[in-house]
Write an enzyme that holds these catalytic residues in place. Structure first.
Site, PDB file in Angstrom:
ATOM      1  N   ASP A  27       0.862  -1.183   0.000  1.00 39.84           N
ATOM      2  CA  ASP A  27       0.000   0.000   0.000  1.00 39.84           C
ATOM      3  C   ASP A  27       0.895   1.227   0.000  1.00 39.84           C
ATOM      4  O   ASP A  27       1.926   1.242   0.681  1.00 39.84           O
ATOM      5  CB  ASP A  27      -0.900   0.012   1.233  1.00 39.84           C
ATOM      6  CG  ASP A  27      -1.944  -1.095   1.222  1.00 39.84           C
ATOM      7  OD1 ASP A  27      -2.400  -1.468   0.122  1.00 39.84           O
ATOM      8  OD2 ASP A  27      -2.315  -1.572   2.302  1.00 39.84           O
ATOM      9  N   ASP A  35      -7.202  -1.499  -4.323  1.00 40.19           N
ATOM     10  CA  ASP A  35      -8.212  -1.149  -3.321  1.00 40.19           C
ATOM     11  C   ASP A  35      -9.225  -0.172  -3.893  1.00 40.19           C
ATOM     12  O   ASP A  35     -10.435  -0.299  -3.656  1.00 40.19           O
ATOM     13  CB  ASP A  35      -7.552  -0.541  -2.078  1.00 40.19           C
ATOM     14  CG  ASP A  35      -6.595  -1.486  -1.385  1.00 40.19           C
ATOM     15  OD1 ASP A  35      -6.767  -2.715  -1.491  1.00 40.19           O
ATOM     16  OD2 ASP A  35      -5.660  -0.986  -0.721  1.00 40.19           O
TER      17      ASP A  35
END
Length: 164
Positions: free
Chosen positions: A117, A135
């Site tokens: 991330d 995401d």
């Protein structure tokens, strides 16, 4: 373009954009002198490996890695089965977003053991969780499916005769 092809193209584009962005940021992060880089006044790129599920909740060990990977793959297969049966373009795009997002994070778990991330949003002293393109695709896919179910399909459903 047939819905199946449109959904598969969407999934491929999401997967390619997700993996390409992750590789680019991983390579670029090697030259950072601090924990991240400011991209916009409200957005930084940071370096974060997520071994858990959403928002880094429930960090997993090696067994959890494989369980989460299996869940992502099963979800992608189920969405692909749904995609193969749809005749609606908007639904196909939403399913493609979900498939591409699930596979993008599954690739990370398979290759690295965790999901990379790197996008960090912040404003007025508040920070949102750190996320990636996969995401975003999953969230947008869910929103499009909800929109489609609540507004697009509902507007095409003939009104029932309540006088019977």
């Amino acid at each position: 373009m047939p819905p199946l092809l449109l959904g598969l193209l969407t999934a491929f584009l999401v997967l390619a954009l997700d993996q390409g962005s992750k590789l680019a940021v991983l390579r670029w992060s090697e030259s950072w002198t601090g924990p991240g880089q400011q991209i916009l006044p409200f957005m930084d790129f940071v370096y974060l490996w997520n071994t858990g599920i959403s928002y880094g909740l429930f960090p997993q060990g090696e067994t959890g890695r494989w369980v989460l990977l299996a869940i992502k793959v099963v979800a992608a297969v189920l969405f692909a089965a749904w995609l193969a049966r749809t005749s609606r373009r908007l639904e196909a795009i939403a399913l493609g977003l979900l498939i591409g997002g699930a596979l993008g994070n599954a690739v990370d778990r398979l290759v690295y053991g965790a999901v990379f991330d790197f996008i960090s949003l912040h404003a007025f002293g508040l920070r949102w969780y750190v996320f990636n393109i996969a995401d975003v695709a999953v969230v947008v896919g869910v929103i499009v499916l909800l929109y489609d179910a609540l507004f697009t399909r509902a507007s095409k459903t003939p009104p029932s005769d309540v006088s019977r």
